[in-house]
Design an enzyme around this catalytic site. Sequence first.
Site, PDB file in Angstrom:
ATOM      1  N   TYR A  92     -12.763  -2.186   4.578  1.00 49.25           N
ATOM      2  CA  TYR A  92     -11.745  -1.482   3.788  1.00 49.25           C
ATOM      3  C   TYR A  92     -11.435  -0.100   4.384  1.00 49.25           C
ATOM      4  CZ  TYR A  92     -11.834  -4.900  -0.086  1.00 49.25           C
ATOM      5  OH  TYR A  92     -11.711  -6.033  -0.865  1.00 49.25           O
ATOM      6  N   HIS A 102     -10.687 -11.932  -1.914  1.00 47.55           N
ATOM      7  CA  HIS A 102     -10.054 -11.182  -0.826  1.00 47.55           C
ATOM      8  C   HIS A 102      -9.397 -12.153   0.142  1.00 47.55           C
ATOM      9  CE1 HIS A 102      -9.442  -8.533   2.614  1.00 47.55           C
ATOM     10  NE2 HIS A 102      -9.905  -9.544   3.331  1.00 47.55           N
ATOM     11  N   THR A 106      -2.173  -8.264  -5.617  1.00 49.21           N
ATOM     12  CA  THR A 106      -3.403  -7.463  -5.744  1.00 49.21           C
ATOM     13  C   THR A 106      -3.749  -7.230  -7.217  1.00 49.21           C
ATOM     14  OG1 THR A 106      -2.860  -6.374  -3.664  1.00 49.21           O
ATOM     15  CG2 THR A 106      -4.490  -5.283  -5.066  1.00 49.21           C
ATOM     16  N   PHE A 122     -10.025   5.137  -5.869  1.00 46.04           N
ATOM     17  CA  PHE A 122     -10.779   3.979  -6.378  1.00 46.04           C
ATOM     18  C   PHE A 122     -11.809   3.460  -5.381  1.00 46.04           C
ATOM     19  CE2 PHE A 122      -6.795   2.321  -4.552  1.00 46.04           C
ATOM     20  CZ  PHE A 122      -7.276   1.379  -3.649  1.00 46.04           C
ATOM     21  N   GLU A 168     -11.444  -9.082  10.682  1.00 44.45           N
ATOM     22  CA  GLU A 168     -12.339  -9.380   9.559  1.00 44.45           C
ATOM     23  C   GLU A 168     -13.279 -10.536   9.874  1.00 44.45           C
ATOM     24  OE1 GLU A 168      -9.406  -7.644   6.037  1.00 44.45           O
ATOM     25  OE2 GLU A 168      -9.613  -9.811   6.255  1.00 44.45           O
ATOM     26  N   ARG A 224      -5.501 -15.348  -8.553  1.00 39.68           N
ATOM     27  CA  ARG A 224      -5.656 -14.148  -9.387  1.00 39.68           C
ATOM     28  C   ARG A 224      -4.863 -14.286 -10.689  1.00 39.68           C
ATOM     29  NH1 ARG A 224      -4.864 -10.098  -4.259  1.00 39.68           N
ATOM     30  NH2 ARG A 224      -7.059  -9.696  -3.740  1.00 39.68           N
ATOM     31  N   LYS A 282     -15.193 -12.651  -4.192  1.00 40.32           N
ATOM     32  CA  LYS A 282     -15.910 -11.409  -4.486  1.00 40.32           C
ATOM     33  C   LYS A 282     -17.038 -11.657  -5.496  1.00 40.32           C
ATOM     34  CE  LYS A 282     -11.840  -8.556  -3.447  1.00 40.32           C
ATOM     35  NZ  LYS A 282     -10.815  -7.636  -4.003  1.00 40.32           N
ATOM     36  N   ASN A 314     -10.617  -8.531  -9.201  1.00 38.46           N
ATOM     37  CA  ASN A 314      -9.586  -9.525  -8.861  1.00 38.46           C
ATOM     38  C   ASN A 314     -10.107 -10.711  -8.056  1.00 38.46           C
ATOM     39  OD1 ASN A 314      -9.754  -8.264  -6.395  1.00 38.46           O
ATOM     40  ND2 ASN A 314      -7.619  -7.564  -6.336  1.00 38.46           N
ATOM     41  N   ARG A 319      -2.457 -15.669   1.299  1.00 38.47           N
ATOM     42  CA  ARG A 319      -2.071 -14.573   0.391  1.00 38.47           C
ATOM     43  C   ARG A 319      -1.242 -15.108  -0.775  1.00 38.47           C
ATOM     44  NH1 ARG A 319      -4.198  -9.274   0.971  1.00 38.47           N
ATOM     45  NH2 ARG A 319      -2.226  -8.500   0.157  1.00 38.47           N
TER      46      ARG A 319
HETATM   47  P1  DAT Z   1      -5.552  -6.827  -1.466  1.00 38.68           P
HETATM   48  O1  DAT Z   1      -6.963  -7.121  -1.884  1.00 38.68           O
HETATM   49  O2  DAT Z   1      -4.556  -7.562  -2.301  1.00 38.68           O
HETATM   50  O3  DAT Z   1      -5.326  -7.002   0.012  1.00 38.68           O
HETATM   51  P2  DAT Z   1      -5.657  -3.980  -0.910  1.00 38.68           P
HETATM   52  O4  DAT Z   1      -6.112  -4.357   0.442  1.00 38.68           O
HETATM   53  O5  DAT Z   1      -4.519  -3.024  -1.035  1.00 38.68           O
HETATM   54  O6  DAT Z   1      -5.277  -5.279  -1.775  1.00 38.68           O
HETATM   55  O7  DAT Z   1      -6.867  -3.352  -1.747  1.00 38.68           O
HETATM   56  C1  DAT Z   1      -8.163  -3.898  -1.607  1.00 38.68           C
HETATM   57  C2  DAT Z   1      -8.797  -3.974  -2.982  1.00 38.68           C
HETATM   58  O8  DAT Z   1      -8.930  -2.671  -3.530  1.00 38.68           O
HETATM   59  C3  DAT Z   1      -7.965  -4.751  -4.006  1.00 38.68           C
HETATM   60  O9  DAT Z   1      -8.217  -6.138  -3.960  1.00 38.68           O
HETATM   61  C4  DAT Z   1      -8.429  -4.141  -5.293  1.00 38.68           C
HETATM   62  C5  DAT Z   1      -8.692  -2.701  -4.926  1.00 38.68           C
HETATM   63  N1  DAT Z   1      -7.520  -1.870  -5.237  1.00 38.68           N
HETATM   64  C6  DAT Z   1      -6.385  -1.760  -4.507  1.00 38.68           C
HETATM   65  N2  DAT Z   1      -5.516  -0.931  -5.058  1.00 38.68           N
HETATM   66  C7  DAT Z   1      -6.129  -0.462  -6.189  1.00 38.68           C
HETATM   67  C8  DAT Z   1      -5.760   0.447  -7.208  1.00 38.68           C
HETATM   68  N3  DAT Z   1      -4.573   1.069  -7.186  1.00 38.68           N
HETATM   69  N4  DAT Z   1      -6.642   0.656  -8.218  1.00 38.68           N
HETATM   70  C9  DAT Z   1      -7.833   0.035  -8.240  1.00 38.68           C
HETATM   71  N5  DAT Z   1      -8.250  -0.839  -7.299  1.00 38.68           N
HETATM   72  C10 DAT Z   1      -7.409  -1.073  -6.297  1.00 38.68           C
HETATM   73 MG    MG Z   2      -6.139  -5.997   1.640  1.00 39.71          MG
END
Ligand code: DAT
Ligand code: MG
Length: 151
Positions: A51, A117, A93, A59, A128, A104, A11, A114, A87
């Site tokens: 996303y 991705h 996350t 968020f 993706e 991370r 990112k 973080n 992963r």
């Molecule tokens: P990941 O990136 O581990 O697959 P995700 O797909 O649930 O997690 O979410 C995508 C991104 O969105 C994640 O890397 C960071 C952000 N995110 C997720 N949950 C969040 C939250 N509760 N508050 C703030 N940012 C969040």
């Molecule tokens: Mg994800």
Amino acid sequence: SNTERTFIAVKPDGVQRGLFPEILSRFFNKGYKLVAIKLTMANEPLLREHYADLQSKPFFPSLLSYMLSGPVLATVWEGKDVVKQGRILLGATNPLASAPGTIRGDFAVDMGRNIIHGSDSVETAEKEIALWFKKEELVDYKPTLYSWIYE
Ligand code: DAT
Ligand code: MG
């Protein structure tokens, strides 16, 4: 199979912090094969698709502006169980819940910074990869170390 593929993106914060050589090393050192790589600026339509499942989250606007704040290093990796193992290399996350030794866990603090991705399933990975790369950007080659990594 050994040809499973995953989409991994460093990112904007990971790129700006110069962490991508370290991140790429972790995937190479594990034994995975890089099949596509490009430094690219995301855009809003692409991110809304990437996303899609998070669009209604509170968020989401800050996630969008974060992902648009600079270039992203988009990559595709191939190898046995690479989606799940990717992963595991990433960590949780929330970086504060990520074990030391994970990307991370070692390099990030905030959920909204973080640094990386990774696709969460084989089906998501296929979507993706098709979203971020053109077919001709994925290269086909046999790594010279292949027989030292796979039995
Ligand atoms: P990941 O990136 O581990 O697959 P995700 O797909 O649930 O997690 O979410 C995508 C991104 O969105 C994640 O890397 C960071 C952000 N995110 C997720 N949950 C969040 C939250 N509760 N508050 C703030 N940012 C969040
Ligand atoms: Mg994800």
